[in-house]
Design a protein around this motif. Structure first.
Motif, PDB file in Angstrom:
ATOM      1  N   PRO A 404      17.223  34.982 -56.618  1.00 42.85           N
ATOM      2  CA  PRO A 404      17.921  33.780 -56.162  1.00 42.85           C
ATOM      3  C   PRO A 404      17.066  32.857 -55.306  1.00 42.85           C
ATOM      4  O   PRO A 404      17.364  31.674 -55.189  1.00 42.85           O
ATOM      5  CB  PRO A 404      19.084  34.360 -55.343  1.00 42.85           C
ATOM      6  N   ALA A 405      15.988  33.376 -54.692  1.00 39.26           N
ATOM      7  CA  ALA A 405      15.133  32.527 -53.864  1.00 39.26           C
ATOM      8  C   ALA A 405      14.494  31.407 -54.675  1.00 39.26           C
ATOM      9  O   ALA A 405      14.150  30.356 -54.131  1.00 39.26           O
ATOM     10  CB  ALA A 405      14.051  33.371 -53.191  1.00 39.26           C
ATOM     11  N   ALA A 406      14.342  31.617 -55.973  1.00 36.92           N
ATOM     12  CA  ALA A 406      13.755  30.580 -56.823  1.00 36.92           C
ATOM     13  C   ALA A 406      14.625  29.331 -56.843  1.00 36.92           C
ATOM     14  O   ALA A 406      14.133  28.218 -57.053  1.00 36.92           O
ATOM     15  CB  ALA A 406      13.564  31.110 -58.240  1.00 36.92           C
ATOM     16  N   THR A 409      13.785  26.266 -54.573  1.00 35.24           N
ATOM     17  CA  THR A 409      12.740  25.291 -54.913  1.00 35.24           C
ATOM     18  C   THR A 409      13.317  24.024 -55.517  1.00 35.24           C
ATOM     19  O   THR A 409      12.662  22.983 -55.502  1.00 35.24           O
ATOM     20  CB  THR A 409      11.751  25.902 -55.921  1.00 35.24           C
ATOM     21  N   GLY A 410      14.525  24.117 -56.076  1.00 36.69           N
ATOM     22  CA  GLY A 410      15.102  22.956 -56.749  1.00 36.69           C
ATOM     23  C   GLY A 410      14.538  22.715 -58.132  1.00 36.69           C
ATOM     24  O   GLY A 410      14.876  21.722 -58.781  1.00 36.69           O
ATOM     25  N   ILE A 411      13.684  23.616 -58.611  1.00 41.03           N
ATOM     26  CA  ILE A 411      13.107  23.466 -59.945  1.00 41.03           C
ATOM     27  C   ILE A 411      14.175  23.795 -60.989  1.00 41.03           C
ATOM     28  O   ILE A 411      14.803  24.852 -60.917  1.00 41.03           O
ATOM     29  CB  ILE A 411      11.887  24.387 -60.118  1.00 41.03           C
ATOM     30  N   PRO A 412      14.411  22.918 -61.976  1.00 40.34           N
ATOM     31  CA  PRO A 412      15.460  23.161 -62.978  1.00 40.34           C
ATOM     32  C   PRO A 412      15.165  24.383 -63.837  1.00 40.34           C
ATOM     33  O   PRO A 412      14.007  24.797 -63.991  1.00 40.34           O
ATOM     34  CB  PRO A 412      15.459  21.880 -63.820  1.00 40.34           C
ATOM     35  N   ALA A 413      16.221  24.936 -64.425  1.00 42.61           N
ATOM     36  CA  ALA A 413      16.085  26.121 -65.272  1.00 42.61           C
ATOM     37  C   ALA A 413      15.120  25.878 -66.422  1.00 42.61           C
ATOM     38  O   ALA A 413      14.321  26.749 -66.773  1.00 42.61           O
ATOM     39  CB  ALA A 413      17.458  26.540 -65.804  1.00 42.61           C
ATOM     40  N   SER A 414      15.187  24.696 -67.039  1.00 42.10           N
ATOM     41  CA  SER A 414      14.324  24.412 -68.188  1.00 42.10           C
ATOM     42  C   SER A 414      12.852  24.479 -67.810  1.00 42.10           C
ATOM     43  O   SER A 414      12.017  24.944 -68.595  1.00 42.10           O
ATOM     44  CB  SER A 414      14.641  23.036 -68.771  1.00 42.10           C
ATOM     45  N   VAL A 415      12.526  24.011 -66.615  1.00 42.06           N
ATOM     46  CA  VAL A 415      11.126  24.029 -66.180  1.00 42.06           C
ATOM     47  C   VAL A 415      10.683  25.458 -65.900  1.00 42.06           C
ATOM     48  O   VAL A 415       9.570  25.865 -66.280  1.00 42.06           O
ATOM     49  CB  VAL A 415      10.936  23.143 -64.939  1.00 42.06           C
ATOM     50  N   TRP A 416      11.549  26.242 -65.233  1.00 42.99           N
ATOM     51  CA  TRP A 416      11.220  27.650 -65.017  1.00 42.99           C
ATOM     52  C   TRP A 416      10.983  28.345 -66.354  1.00 42.99           C
ATOM     53  O   TRP A 416       9.997  29.079 -66.519  1.00 42.99           O
ATOM     54  CB  TRP A 416      12.365  28.366 -64.290  1.00 42.99           C
ATOM     55  N   PHE A 432       0.551  33.505 -62.145  1.00 42.93           N
ATOM     56  CA  PHE A 432       1.492  32.477 -61.707  1.00 42.93           C
ATOM     57  C   PHE A 432       0.814  31.632 -60.645  1.00 42.93           C
ATOM     58  O   PHE A 432       0.271  32.146 -59.675  1.00 42.93           O
ATOM     59  CB  PHE A 432       2.758  33.117 -61.139  1.00 42.93           C
ATOM     60  N   SER A 433       0.867  30.309 -60.835  1.00 36.99           N
ATOM     61  CA  SER A 433       0.248  29.385 -59.894  1.00 36.99           C
ATOM     62  C   SER A 433       1.181  28.211 -59.680  1.00 36.99           C
ATOM     63  O   SER A 433       1.660  27.604 -60.644  1.00 36.99           O
ATOM     64  CB  SER A 433      -1.109  28.896 -60.436  1.00 36.99           C
ATOM     65  N   TRP A 434       1.457  27.867 -58.431  1.00 38.20           N
ATOM     66  CA  TRP A 434       2.321  26.720 -58.151  1.00 38.20           C
ATOM     67  C   TRP A 434       1.694  25.434 -58.661  1.00 38.20           C
ATOM     68  O   TRP A 434       2.398  24.553 -59.162  1.00 38.20           O
ATOM     69  CB  TRP A 434       2.607  26.618 -56.655  1.00 38.20           C
ATOM     70  N   ALA A 435       0.373  25.312 -58.536  1.00 40.02           N
ATOM     71  CA  ALA A 435      -0.302  24.110 -59.033  1.00 40.02           C
ATOM     72  C   ALA A 435      -0.111  23.980 -60.537  1.00 40.02           C
ATOM     73  O   ALA A 435       0.172  22.880 -61.052  1.00 40.02           O
ATOM     74  CB  ALA A 435      -1.786  24.165 -58.678  1.00 40.02           C
ATOM     75  N   ASP A 436      -0.264  25.095 -61.258  1.00 38.50           N
ATOM     76  CA  ASP A 436      -0.097  25.055 -62.717  1.00 38.50           C
ATOM     77  C   ASP A 436       1.349  24.789 -63.098  1.00 38.50           C
ATOM     78  O   ASP A 436       1.632  24.104 -64.088  1.00 38.50           O
ATOM     79  CB  ASP A 436      -0.565  26.378 -63.330  1.00 38.50           C
ATOM     80  N   CYS A 437       2.287  25.333 -62.311  1.00 43.80           N
ATOM     81  CA  CYS A 437       3.706  25.106 -62.587  1.00 43.80           C
ATOM     82  C   CYS A 437       4.057  23.631 -62.441  1.00 43.80           C
ATOM     83  O   CYS A 437       4.752  23.047 -63.283  1.00 43.80           O
ATOM     84  CB  CYS A 437       4.560  25.953 -61.641  1.00 43.80           C
ATOM     85  N   ILE A 438       3.548  23.006 -61.380  1.00 47.84           N
ATOM     86  CA  ILE A 438       3.801  21.577 -61.154  1.00 47.84           C
ATOM     87  C   ILE A 438       3.139  20.751 -62.244  1.00 47.84           C
ATOM     88  O   ILE A 438       3.719  19.787 -62.759  1.00 47.84           O
ATOM     89  CB  ILE A 438       3.300  21.169 -59.757  1.00 47.84           C
ATOM     90  N   THR A 439       1.909  21.124 -62.619  1.00 48.18           N
ATOM     91  CA  THR A 439       1.204  20.402 -63.681  1.00 48.18           C
ATOM     92  C   THR A 439       1.934  20.527 -65.008  1.00 48.18           C
ATOM     93  O   THR A 439       2.019  19.565 -65.775  1.00 48.18           O
ATOM     94  CB  THR A 439      -0.232  20.940 -63.819  1.00 48.18           C
ATOM     95  N   MET A 611       4.327  19.740 -52.880  1.00 46.95           N
ATOM     96  CA  MET A 611       5.170  20.933 -52.787  1.00 46.95           C
ATOM     97  C   MET A 611       4.389  22.209 -53.071  1.00 46.95           C
ATOM     98  O   MET A 611       4.856  23.304 -52.736  1.00 46.95           O
ATOM     99  CB  MET A 611       6.350  20.816 -53.753  1.00 46.95           C
ATOM    100  N   GLU A 612       3.220  22.076 -53.670  1.00 50.35           N
ATOM    101  CA  GLU A 612       2.403  23.267 -53.936  1.00 50.35           C
ATOM    102  C   GLU A 612       2.145  24.041 -52.653  1.00 50.35           C
ATOM    103  O   GLU A 612       2.378  25.262 -52.582  1.00 50.35           O
ATOM    104  CB  GLU A 612       1.070  22.870 -54.579  1.00 50.35           C
ATOM    105  N   GLU A 613       1.675  23.362 -51.617  1.00 45.80           N
ATOM    106  CA  GLU A 613       1.364  24.040 -50.364  1.00 45.80           C
ATOM    107  C   GLU A 613       2.627  24.538 -49.679  1.00 45.80           C
ATOM    108  O   GLU A 613       2.625  25.612 -49.063  1.00 45.80           O
ATOM    109  CB  GLU A 613       0.591  23.100 -49.443  1.00 45.80           C
ATOM    110  N   VAL A 614       3.708  23.779 -49.784  1.00 44.61           N
ATOM    111  CA  VAL A 614       4.975  24.200 -49.175  1.00 44.61           C
ATOM    112  C   VAL A 614       5.434  25.523 -49.767  1.00 44.61           C
ATOM    113  O   VAL A 614       5.805  26.458 -49.047  1.00 44.61           O
ATOM    114  CB  VAL A 614       6.057  23.116 -49.371  1.00 44.61           C
ATOM    115  N   TRP A 615       5.415  25.599 -51.100  1.00 41.92           N
ATOM    116  CA  TRP A 615       5.892  26.816 -51.760  1.00 41.92           C
ATOM    117  C   TRP A 615       4.924  27.979 -51.596  1.00 41.92           C
ATOM    118  O   TRP A 615       5.337  29.138 -51.533  1.00 41.92           O
ATOM    119  CB  TRP A 615       6.155  26.522 -53.238  1.00 41.92           C
TER     120      TRP A 615
END
Length: 705
Positions: A404-406, A409-416, A432-439, A611-615
């Motif tokens: 549930p912590a995911a 982040t506010g990231i939509p299900a489709s993006v996850w 898993f990389s936040w930078a790659d996820c955002i990209t 948000m990369e650094e925040v997460w």
């Protein structure tokens, strides 16, 4: 007004369960899906598919490492079976462990009864699955009404066929807890590789299965100050050694027929590589000293009545794998049609590499020894590990994204779903990389996929009052020898073929990559055709044709992307004002002139790169330390003093040239991966890699790397 060619539109029905509402595109008489079986369901359907996965132990908040290889893969594979209009049934189920010593011992720290603990688990799991739009025909637990009867029947059949024997052996006993310990609640030094934190049932260092009593310096995980000693106890053992020859023949045949992914049991050449099989299987215990679990029935072996105390129950691993048929039986009374029907049912299973043994050796051997004609494994898709930001996910240290912590982040299900499936570790460990996820969101989903859909539909809305214009294309397949778009049509048709082959071969990551290649080709088509007001004024017929073909490609993308991102698929259909459709073999004109589309809207939104650094801080763990895994380092951004490119690099924006190159790099990278997945000739792959490096060099020279 809606004008849709009907050839690719099957019967459409909505089904609802406690998690999601899902649109299905298979005729109602051919499908059992979410909720109860349809009233018109016919049991004599020729071929059925059963697709399953296994979850972790009760009250474990799943981290995202579990999703791409196991539970998320089940509905992704299920949807194409439903969407191709074949006469197949797909039964998806997921199960969690809540019996035996693992559950019993887990309840101790909470000071609650085991039944109270395991009753909470489904609610936790459902919240996690809801986060990424996951649903199953049934989300079951082992302790269901049908479990004891099926377990006991298999146990009795093993005894009947002389596959059980009684042995008196030492087992780990905790003096402080005053009970025999679950294998996973004993740790120590591995006797084979000296890994310091080997579990009682398996070593993460060398992946070998273990007997807890063999651990060096064993310690109780409930309280490490307790003394762990050896105590003798009489138990029943499953004679795996007797089943080995028949099992090995089955493994080789099933591997070949089902095209298993290479795994720890058998390699790509069809050679059995499991160390336990190569050295000879040994009897393994099927009962334990427990107070929580499935009781064993009286058993007569060699005319001698063997009675066991009431505190001896079935071992958790014996019980766990039988959870598959028992949960099916809890879902439908017609469970034997799925599990005792090997001629008409194909069983697909998704597992992490550490769970392969129990599903390719232990469970099949049990079904073979049982003597009945069971439905056994047809295809297994195994995955490696998904690591986290240069290290590993760690529940104890809070490092990584958990359940549930995911949502925070506010990231939509489709993006996850997209990112986890795009990084699915099918052939090697992934990171898993936040930078790659955002990209992935900003460059792939937003600027590639989303841009194509939005650009084409906005043009229809603004220039044609949302009505598909007359364009000269008749309903049906577009000609691959078309004078203007023959190359485009042929490329899309080839990619459709690659998509279908990938999904049928359970190469899910390749299937998703192909979807993005098709959308990228759509973007290129709009660009090459020069879709704008000038084209509409100067060449109105050509403009109308481009619009029609782009919209129909979007319609194709709506079904291709559905297994991976169902909510995105639904959004596309709403904007098209069109019903769900089946997967086509070729690009066709299905949405006809005169059809009114819906209101265009952006499918994805930009995620702020800050948000990369925040997460990373939020999910970095309590001690901020990690076990390092080699990763490629990023180059510093280069500032170039020419043509305003320096300003773009300094303020964080990207020049049009950089955006165009990034799109080319994405497409070429997907092309290289596709070539490798299909085992194309080495010289072809090398040439494609050189092109990819050239594009990256060009991008670096622009000052955007």
């Amino acid at each position: 007004m809606s004008r849709i060619a009907l050839e690719n539109i099957p019967s459409i029905t909505f089904y609802k369960d406690s998690l999601t509402t899902a649109r299905r595109t298979t005729p109602i008489a051919q499908l059992v899906c979410l909720g109860k079986p349809c009233a018109t369901y016919q049991p004599e359907v020729v071929r059925s598919y059963q697709i399953s996965s296994a979850n972790e132990y009760c009250l474990n908040a799943l981290h995202l490492r579990n999703h791409p290889g196991d539970v998320l893969s089940v509905p992704v594979l299920a949807q194409p079976q439903m969407a191709t209009q074949k006469t197949e049934l797909t039964l998806c189920k997921e199960n969690t462990s809540n019996v035996g010593l693992s559950a019993e011992s887990r309840a101790i720290p909470y000071g609650i009864a085991t039944i109270d603990l395991v009753s909470k688990e489904p609610k936790v799991t459902e919240k996690i699955y809801e986060l990424i739009s996951l649903s199953f025909c049934t989300l079951g637990r082992y302790l269901v009404q049908s479990q004891p009867g099926i377990c006991q029947s298999i146990y009795l059949n093993l005894g009947k066929h002389d596959y059980l024997e009684m042995q008196v052996r030492d087992q780990t006993y905790c003096e402080g807890c005053q009970k025999f310990l679950a294998d996973r609640y004993v740790e120590g030094i591995c006797p084979h590789c000296s890994f310091p934190d080997a579990r009682g049932d398996q070593c993460d260092g060398c992946a070998r299965t273990l007997d807890a009593i063999d651990l060096i310096e064993p310690r109780c995980l409930i309280d490490k100050t307790h003394e762990v000693v050896a105590r003798s106890s009489s138990h029943m053992y499953f004679r795996l050694d007797k089943a080995q020859l028949q099992l090995e023949e089955w493994i080789k045949t099933s591997y070949k027929n089902g095209k298993w992914s290479p795994n720890a049991t058998i390699n790509a050449e069809g050679e059995i590589v499991d160390a336990r099989l190569r050295s000879g299987l040994r009897p393994t215990p099927v009962t334990r000293d427990l107070t929580w679990g499935v009781p064993i029935p009286p058993l007569v072996l060699h005319l001698l009545s063997i009675f066991v105390p009431l505190t001896v129950l079935l071992d958790v691993w014996f019980d766990a794998v039988i959870g598959y048929p028992s949960i099916t039986a809890n879902y439908t009374p017609d469970w034997q049609r799925w599990w005792l029907n090997p001629d008409n049912v194909k069983l697909y299973q998704f597992m992490g590499k550490d769970n392969v043994y129990f599903h390719t050796v232990y469970f099949p051997a049990m079904l073979i020894a049982d003597g009945r004609k069971w439905t056994t494994l047809h295809h297994i898709s195994t995955t490696e590990y998904l690591n986290y930001e240069g290290g590993k996910f760690s529940k104890s240290k809070g490092r990584g994204v958990f359940g549930p912590a995911a949502r925070e982040t506010g990231i939509p299900a489709s993006v996850w779903r997209y990112y986890l499936l795009a990084t699915r570790p099918e052939t090697a460990d992934a990171m898993f990389s936040w930078a790659d996820c955002i990209t992935a969101n900003n460059n792939v989903l937003l600027k590639n996929f989303g841009n194509f859909v939005n650009r084409a539909l906005k043009f229809v809305a603004s220039q044609y009052d949302s009505i598909i214009p007359e364009n000269g294309d008749a309903a049906g397949a577009l000609p691959p020898n078309d004078a203007l778009d023959g190359e485009f049509i042929s490329e899309v048709n080839n990619l459709l073929k690659e998509y279908i082959n990938a999904m049928e071969s359970v190469k899910l990551r390749l299937g998703l990559q192909t979807v993005m290649l098709i959308s990228n080709r759509g973007n290129g088509y709009l660009q090459a055709s020069g879709l704008n007001k000038a084209l509409m004024t100067e060449k109105p017929k050509r403009c109308a044709q481009v619009v029609s073909r782009a919209v129909n490609l979007i319609y194709v993308l709506s079904v291709l992307v559905y297994p991976f991102m169902p909510t995105t698929s639904e959004a596309i259909l709403q904007q098209l004002n069109a019903p769900a459709r089946s997967v086509p073999g070729v690009l066709s004109t299905d949405i006809l002139a005169g059809h009114r589309v819906g209101k265009p809207d952006h499918l994805f939104k930009t995620i702020d790169e800050k948000m990369e650094e925040v997460w990373k801080v939020k999910f970095g763990g309590v001690d901020g330390q990690k076990e390092e895994v080699p990763v490629l380092k990023r180059k510093a951004k280069k500032v170039v003093n020419s043509g305003g490119k320096a300003d773009a690099a300094m303020d964080g924006t990207k020049s049009p040239e950089a955006i165009a190159l990034e799109a080319k790099i994405l497409a070429q990278g997907n092309h290289v991966r596709a070539l490798k997945e299909n085992k194309t000739e080495k010289d072809v792959i090398d040439a494609a890699v050189l092109d990819l490096k050239r594009l990256k060099t060009e991008l670096a020279n622009l000052g955007n790397v």
